[in-house]
Enzyme design. Structure first.
Site, PDB file in Angstrom:
ATOM      1  N   GLU A 231      71.454  64.496  28.210  1.00  0.00           N
ATOM      2  CA  GLU A 231      71.953  63.451  29.080  1.00  0.00           C
ATOM      3  C   GLU A 231      72.484  62.586  27.805  1.00  0.00           C
ATOM      4  O   GLU A 231      71.759  61.901  27.013  1.00  0.00           O
ATOM      5  CB  GLU A 231      70.884  62.804  29.747  1.00  0.00           C
ATOM      6  CG  GLU A 231      69.948  63.351  30.665  1.00  0.00           C
ATOM      7  CD  GLU A 231      70.974  63.832  31.930  1.00  0.00           C
ATOM      8  OE1 GLU A 231      71.994  63.262  32.068  1.00  0.00           O
ATOM      9  OE2 GLU A 231      70.484  64.735  32.883  1.00  0.00           O
ATOM     10  N   CYS A 265      74.616  54.202  29.727  1.00  0.00           N
ATOM     11  CA  CYS A 265      75.384  55.370  29.859  1.00  0.00           C
ATOM     12  C   CYS A 265      76.112  55.402  31.234  1.00  0.00           C
ATOM     13  O   CYS A 265      77.286  56.063  31.351  1.00  0.00           O
ATOM     14  CB  CYS A 265      74.279  56.619  29.620  1.00  0.00           C
ATOM     15  SG  CYS A 265      73.196  56.797  30.993  1.00  0.00           S
TER      16      CYS A 265
HETATM   17  P1  NAP Z   1      70.930  58.185  19.640  1.00  0.00           P
HETATM   18  O1  NAP Z   1      71.436  57.646  18.293  1.00  0.00           O
HETATM   19  O2  NAP Z   1      71.478  59.430  19.895  1.00  0.00           O
HETATM   20  O3  NAP Z   1      69.422  57.917  19.659  1.00  0.00           O
HETATM   21  C1  NAP Z   1      68.724  58.634  20.645  1.00  0.00           C
HETATM   22  C2  NAP Z   1      67.557  59.267  20.345  1.00  0.00           C
HETATM   23  O4  NAP Z   1      67.810  60.529  19.254  1.00  0.00           O
HETATM   24  C3  NAP Z   1      66.645  58.632  19.247  1.00  0.00           C
HETATM   25  O5  NAP Z   1      65.214  58.882  19.669  1.00  0.00           O
HETATM   26  C4  NAP Z   1      67.143  58.893  18.142  1.00  0.00           C
HETATM   27  O6  NAP Z   1      66.114  58.578  17.037  1.00  0.00           O
HETATM   28  C5  NAP Z   1      67.300  60.424  18.105  1.00  0.00           C
HETATM   29  N1  NAP Z   1      68.246  60.949  17.266  1.00  0.00           N
HETATM   30  C6  NAP Z   1      69.225  60.357  16.578  1.00  0.00           C
HETATM   31  N2  NAP Z   1      70.021  61.305  15.949  1.00  0.00           N
HETATM   32  C7  NAP Z   1      69.389  62.446  16.105  1.00  0.00           C
HETATM   33  C8  NAP Z   1      69.652  63.842  15.791  1.00  0.00           C
HETATM   34  N3  NAP Z   1      70.709  63.875  14.712  1.00  0.00           N
HETATM   35  N4  NAP Z   1      68.758  64.623  16.077  1.00  0.00           N
HETATM   36  C9  NAP Z   1      67.675  64.494  16.890  1.00  0.00           C
HETATM   37  N5  NAP Z   1      67.400  63.285  17.300  1.00  0.00           N
HETATM   38  C10 NAP Z   1      68.380  62.240  16.939  1.00  0.00           C
HETATM   39  O7  NAP Z   1      71.415  57.325  20.689  1.00  0.00           O
HETATM   40  P2  NAP Z   1      71.458  55.836  20.710  1.00  0.00           P
HETATM   41  O8  NAP Z   1      72.915  55.351  20.291  1.00  0.00           O
HETATM   42  O9  NAP Z   1      70.467  54.899  20.272  1.00  0.00           O
HETATM   43  O10 NAP Z   1      71.439  55.405  22.319  1.00  0.00           O
HETATM   44  C11 NAP Z   1      72.562  55.135  23.239  1.00  0.00           C
HETATM   45  C12 NAP Z   1      73.192  56.514  23.726  1.00  0.00           C
HETATM   46  O11 NAP Z   1      72.492  57.249  24.680  1.00  0.00           O
HETATM   47  C13 NAP Z   1      74.600  56.110  24.399  1.00  0.00           C
HETATM   48  O12 NAP Z   1      75.464  57.063  23.932  1.00  0.00           O
HETATM   49  C14 NAP Z   1      74.087  56.173  25.857  1.00  0.00           C
HETATM   50  O13 NAP Z   1      75.145  56.434  26.629  1.00  0.00           O
HETATM   51  C15 NAP Z   1      73.013  57.457  25.764  1.00  0.00           C
HETATM   52  N6  NAP Z   1      72.416  57.382  27.024  1.00  0.00           N
HETATM   53  C16 NAP Z   1      72.316  58.458  27.917  1.00  0.00           C
HETATM   54  C17 NAP Z   1      71.756  58.322  28.825  1.00  0.00           C
HETATM   55  C18 NAP Z   1      71.978  59.513  30.100  1.00  0.00           C
HETATM   56  O14 NAP Z   1      71.018  59.761  31.017  1.00  0.00           O
HETATM   57  N7  NAP Z   1      73.092  60.308  29.981  1.00  0.00           N
HETATM   58  C19 NAP Z   1      70.935  57.377  29.477  1.00  0.00           C
HETATM   59  C20 NAP Z   1      70.636  56.373  28.407  1.00  0.00           C
HETATM   60  C21 NAP Z   1      71.550  56.574  27.225  1.00  0.00           C
HETATM   61  P3  NAP Z   1      66.039  57.511  16.051  1.00  0.00           P
HETATM   62  O15 NAP Z   1      65.935  56.251  16.774  1.00  0.00           O
HETATM   63  O16 NAP Z   1      64.868  57.633  15.067  1.00  0.00           O
HETATM   64  O17 NAP Z   1      67.332  57.520  15.562  1.00  0.00           O
END
Ligand code: NAP
Length: 465
Positions: A231, A265
């Site tokens: 997601e 999101c």
């Molecule tokens: P993010 O950096 O991708 O982080 C999300 C999770 O993934 C965190 O637990 C993070 O850990 C981990 N992570 C980061 N890089 C990773 C990698 N290379 N491999 C494995 N895990 C990894 O996302 P964000 O920027 O904090 O959150 C916002 C994003 O989430 C936005 O793009 C939003 O649209 C999306 N989102 C989507 C939905 C949906 O249902 N479609 C819902 C909510 C949010 P760390 O914190 O330790 O880095």
């Protein structure tokens, strides 16, 4: 990223945590695998009892939990209370419906030359959930409630900036009566995800987060032949046709854009308005965006609190600056206030085009772009002119226009005359760079089940005689 609670309202680090090392992570996985051997044999009734107890605990803990989320990631405390209530409702929904969603499905026995034939849904084992901070309880719960009701066990690797909320989740399920180690929170950095997912005892993973993180988990899952559900981000369009209720659509548009301080999101991010009504709609929209109260998220009068991270503000600033340099017009907001905390004002940009990053990337904060179109064909083209395909909103009274949009929107969800919202009753997810697979509803609980086909023939008595 350090695992820590840092208050976005002040920028102050309140609590830091030691990340788990490799050996500790392997030990937790071993405990999860051991828990699965007996947990998979529990009944829906037992699991539902524990899940309802978890919902009751959430209700009881609501205020404390709301304050914690507000402290860790800055959402307004009223939004945080609503999130806790939604989590409790999600738990009760799966407690009520899991048995029905996962009931055996009879097949046509005659057609397959059987006495009896059916498909059944069975749990798979320990599933890893990598979760984001923006809805720190709800995102984790909409994984946990269906996973545990299906008989799987959960390993949560939450975002590094919401460790206390993450630890609460593990404690919640333990207090609710679930057997030990059925749900564990791993305080681990993102670079440990590979270690966890390549462990043979972990059977699958779900990630909610950014597209790059999704690609990384999908690549690991692909190599390991393990199922993943993703997601990811979105840049949802909200299309306004001339027959729409302009006042209502402008008011809902504000909520759709600034919900969760603009960090959702499924927030509508690109507002596409028919040229005939664009001037009036934009006036109403900007008026309401300007009237929003930005400030302390614990204050009941606040509409928009700080962004969750310092980098979130600079990312947003960069998108706005790039657009302005390339000719976008700022109708309100557009520059961050002085002082402590990671605040950004509600901002509306007009005269936006494809050359600007804000059109092609996800703006994760209270910044809206408004663009006009001449007819429905152009509206559909612009709505789909994005790498993402999560939600989409369409405002019109015309049933033919509604059907056209339902047919042609490249999105996992279409909301007509309303804003995109997640409901336990409706499947949630997207396509393109918004990911794949579905959460919630019956589809969500089936994602991490082994669909086993069972065929039974005539018992042969000849061999014994
Ligand atoms: P993010 O950096 O991708 O982080 C999300 C999770 O993934 C965190 O637990 C993070 O850990 C981990 N992570 C980061 N890089 C990773 C990698 N290379 N491999 C494995 N895990 C990894 O996302 P964000 O920027 O904090 O959150 C916002 C994003 O989430 C936005 O793009 C939003 O649209 C999306 N989102 C989507 C939905 C949906 O249902 N479609 C819902 C909510 C949010 P760390 O914190 O330790 O880095």
């Amino acid at each position: 990223m350090a695992i820590a609670t840092v208050n976005p309202t002040t920028g102050e680090t309140l609590k830091t945590f030691e990340a788990l090392g490799d050996a500790e992570i392997r030990d937790r996985i071993a405990r999860a695998a051991a828990a699965f051997t007996s947990y998979r044999l529990t009944t829906f009734e037992q699991r539902a009892g524990w899940m309802r107890a978890a919902a009751d605990l959430l209700d009881a803990d609501s205020e404390q939990l709301a304050q914690l989320m507000t402290t860790e990631m800055g959402k307004t405390v009223k939004a945080a209370r609503a999130e806790v209530a939604k989590c409790a409702a999600g738990c009760r929904f799966y407690a009520d419906h899991a048995a029905e969603f996962l009931a055996d499905e009879p097949a046509d026995a005659g057609a397959v030359k059987a006495v009896e034939a059916y498909a059944c849904y069975q749990p798979m084992g320990p599933v890893l959930a990598v979760m984001p901070w923006n809805f720190p309880m709800w995102q984790a719960m909409r994984f946990a409630a269906p996973a545990l009701m299906a008989g799987n066990v959960g390993l949560l690797k939450h975002a590094s900036n919401v460790p206390q909320t993450a630890l609460y989740m593990e404690e919640l399920f333990r207090r609710a009566g679930f057997p030990a180690d059925v749900f564990q929170t791993l305080l681990a950095s993102a670079d440990k995800v590979e270690l966890i997912l390549t462990d043979p005892r972990v059977v699958a993973a779900t990630l909610t987060g950014s597209t790059p993180a999704g690609r990384s988990v999908a690549a690991i899952g692909g190599k390991q032949l393990k199922k993943t559900v993703l997601e990811l981000g979105g840049s949802d369009p909200s299309v306004v046709m001339p027959s729409a209720d302009l006042a209502k659509s402008a008011a809902v548009a504000v909520t759709a854009r600034v919900q969760n301080n603009g960090q959702s999101c499924i927030a509508a991010k690109r507002f596409l308005v028919h040229a005939d009504v664009a001037a009036e709609w934009t006036r109403l929209f900007v008026e309401k965006m300007q009237a929003l109260v930005v400030g302390d998220p614990t204050d009941a009068a606040t509409d928009i609190g700080p962004l969750a991270t310092a980098s979130g503000v600079t990312d947003l600033e960069d998108l706005v600056d790039d657009a302005v340099q390339k000719g976008a017009k700022v109708l309100c907001g557009g520059s961050r206030p002085a002082g402590a905390g990671w605040f950004y004002p509600p901002t509306v940009l007009a005269d936006v085009d494809e050359s600007m990053e804000i059109w092609t990337e996800e703006a994760f904060g209270p910044v809206a772009v408004v663009r006009t179109f001449a007819d429905l064909d152009e509206a559909v083209r612009l709505a789909n002119d994005t790498q993402f395909g999560l939600g989409s909103n369409f405002w019109t009274d015309d049933p033919a226009e509604q059907q056209r949009f339902v047919r042609d929107a490249e999105a996992g969800m279409v909301f007509l005359n309303g804003m995109t919202t997640s409901y336990p009753e409706l499947p949630f997810g997207g396509l393109k760079n918004s990911g794949y697979g579905r959460e919630l509803a019956a589809q969500g609980i089936r994602e991490f089940c082994n669909v086993k086909s069972v065929w039974r023939g005539e018992a042969s008595k000849g061999a014994e005689e």
